[in-house]
Write an enzyme that holds these catalytic residues in place. Structure first.
Site, PDB file in Angstrom:
ATOM      1  CB  THR A  53      -3.561 -12.085  31.418  1.00 15.76           C
ATOM      2  OG1 THR A  53      -2.184 -11.789  31.159  1.00 15.76           O
ATOM      3  CG2 THR A  53      -3.670 -13.162  32.482  1.00 15.76           C
ATOM      4  CB  CYS A  91      -4.313  -8.048  12.076  1.00 19.18           C
ATOM      5  SG  CYS A  91      -3.370  -6.627  12.624  1.00 19.18           S
ATOM      6  CD  GLN A 132      -3.336  -1.565  10.104  1.00 24.36           C
ATOM      7  OE1 GLN A 132      -2.555  -1.452   9.166  1.00 24.36           O
ATOM      8  NE2 GLN A 132      -3.002  -2.158  11.231  1.00 24.36           N
ATOM      9  CB  SER A 149      -8.949  -3.832  18.841  1.00 24.52           C
ATOM     10  OG  SER A 149      -9.188  -4.140  17.486  1.00 24.52           O
ATOM     11  NE  ARG A 176      -3.628   1.806  15.408  1.00 28.86           N
ATOM     12  CZ  ARG A 176      -3.249   0.548  15.183  1.00 28.86           C
ATOM     13  NH1 ARG A 176      -4.087  -0.337  14.673  1.00 28.86           N
ATOM     14  NH2 ARG A 176      -2.037   0.150  15.478  1.00 28.86           N
ATOM     15  CG  HIS A 222      -7.010  -3.981  10.647  1.00 31.55           C
ATOM     16  ND1 HIS A 222      -7.431  -3.247  11.731  1.00 31.55           N
ATOM     17  CD2 HIS A 222      -5.818  -4.528  11.019  1.00 31.55           C
ATOM     18  CE1 HIS A 222      -6.539  -3.345  12.704  1.00 31.55           C
ATOM     19  NE2 HIS A 222      -5.558  -4.128  12.300  1.00 31.55           N
ATOM     20  CB  THR A 255      -8.785  -9.122  17.880  1.00 35.37           C
ATOM     21  OG1 THR A 255     -10.201  -9.116  17.978  1.00 35.37           O
ATOM     22  CG2 THR A 255      -8.235  -7.721  18.039  1.00 35.37           C
TER      23      THR A 255
HETATM   24  N1  LIG Z   1      -0.158  -4.644  14.093  1.00 40.73           N
HETATM   25  C1  LIG Z   1      -1.577  -4.593  13.962  1.00 40.73           C
HETATM   26  C2  LIG Z   1      -2.210  -5.618  14.850  1.00 40.73           C
HETATM   27  C3  LIG Z   1      -3.458  -6.193  14.282  1.00 40.73           C
HETATM   28  O1  LIG Z   1      -4.623  -6.009  14.704  1.00 40.73           O
HETATM   29  C4  LIG Z   1      -2.117  -3.224  14.246  1.00 40.73           C
HETATM   30  O2  LIG Z   1      -1.359  -2.405  14.789  1.00 40.73           O
HETATM   31  O3  LIG Z   1      -3.268  -2.946  13.925  1.00 40.73           O
END
Ligand SMILES: N[C@@H](CC=O)C(=O)O
Length: 344
Positions: free
Chosen positions: A11, A150, A176, A179, A235, A242, A323
């Site tokens: 889910t 990722c 990054q 998501s 981020r 990414h 993802t």
């Molecule tokens: N750990 C990664 C997961 C990948 O998408 C992140 O935080 O970006």
């Protein structure tokens, strides 16, 4: 040939990607979905808040979700994909392995365990034979295979291409997408008009997993690659994809043309989810870009660009859909390799 598969943790955000990628898969037939106790017994439509950008397949919507225990997975399911939170996965994946299931897992627990293959089919398919060691040491009838984080999977194919020049050290800084943190991972108040210069645990994952992926396996033990990797993970407010700035130091001199050719020519594999070519190399300095390039190769292709010579190697940018290539697509491709190599 059809292989019946299940999803553990169906889910969540990655579980939903699995469902999307499994629709119309040439080999895999989705036969089981599990989630937490509170979802068990509900239809998938009731249990999941669907957030993927294609509709829930009708047949999946009506499937009943089981609890994440081997008893709730039909015996004729041959392969399980795991997208459980790592704490949960560490507790329950062993139950499935003892029960004889083959598990292709995206969860981060056990990625660096010496007897667990951490695999990207185009890069280190031979590491799958660690399953023999794993079965002997742990006494499992099943098998556990992991895909990398990722951010690691975005960079490692480009490094694999450059390793012919003798990789000695790598510095990488990431941008990054949100998501990667999950649907509720960063709030809009935190990320809009902002960038967050730290992702907990992420630097370490890139630094260690990349050395395992490029390590040498002699049939009994895996030796980590000797390169030094330093990562700084950040981020930014993109949704998916990414982007990473990589500085690779090599023992031999490497020109931009040689580096670009090595990446362009790095082989793909003959599996349904592997893109051709594996790496798309842009000549432009302002590519790849997340919004423009993340869907290349149905989200499975790695993009690189902005190649420049440095005093001791090359620098460049690379990008992957976090993802898809970085999570559900990576596990799916490992599942395809497990079937191809006769482990399923
Ligand atoms: N750990 C990664 C997961 C990948 O998408 C992140 O935080 O970006």
């Amino acid at each position: 040939m059809s292989v019946r598969v299940g999803i553990l943790g169906a889910t969540g955000a990655v579980g939903q990607r699995f469902i999307q990628l499994l629709e119309d898969h040439p080999t895999f037939e989705l036969a089981a979905l599990t989630a937490s106790e509170s979802s068990a017994g509900k239809s998938y439509r009731e249990a999941a808040k669907w957030r993927v950008n294609t509709p829930i397949p009708d047949d999946v919507a009506e499937m009943t979700v089981g609890a994440t225990t081997p008893e709730d997975v039909p015996d004729d399911v041959d392969l399980l994909f795991s997208s459980l939170p790592s704490g949960v996965a560490a507790d329950v994946e062993p139950d499935f392995l003892e029960a004889g299931y083959v598990v292709s897992s995206n969860s981060s627990n056990d990625r660096m365990a010496p007897d667990v293959p951490l695999t990207i089919p185009e890069i280190n398919p031979d590491h799958l034979d660690l399953i023999e060691v794993q079965r002997e040491e742990r006494g499992w009838d099943g098998a556990l295979v992991k895909n990398p984080n990722c951010s690691t999977i975005t960079m490692v194919p480009t490094l694999a291409a450059l390793d012919q020049f003798g990789l000695e050290a790598v510095q990488v800084s990431t941008l990054q997408a949100v998501s990667g943190a999950g649907y509720s991972g960063v709030t809009s108040m935190e990320i809009i008009d902002n960038a967050i210069p730290h992702i907990s645990g992420e630097d370490d994952k890139m630094e260690t997993e990349s050395r395992k992926l490029l390590g040498a396996f002699d049939g009994a033990e895996l030796e980590l690659h000797g390169m030094d990797v330093s990562a700084s993970c950040n981020r930014i407010p993109t949704l998916d994809g990414h982007l990473e700035n990589v500085f690779a130091e090599t023992a031999e001199d490497v020109s931009v043309d040689e580096a670009a050719a090595a990446m362009r020519e790095y082989p793909s594999v003959d599996l349904p989810s592997s893109p051709e070519p594996l790496i798309h190399v842009f000549e432009d300095f302002d590519r790849p870009q997340p919004r423009l390039d993340r869907e290349r190769g149905d989200g499975m292709q790695i993009s690189a660009g902005g190649l420049q010579e440095t005093t001791n190697g090359v620098q460049y940018n690379c990008l992957a859909h976090n993802t898809i290539r970085g999570a559900a697509g990576a596990s799916l491709l490992n599942g395809e390799l497990l079937v191809e190599e006769g482990w399923v």
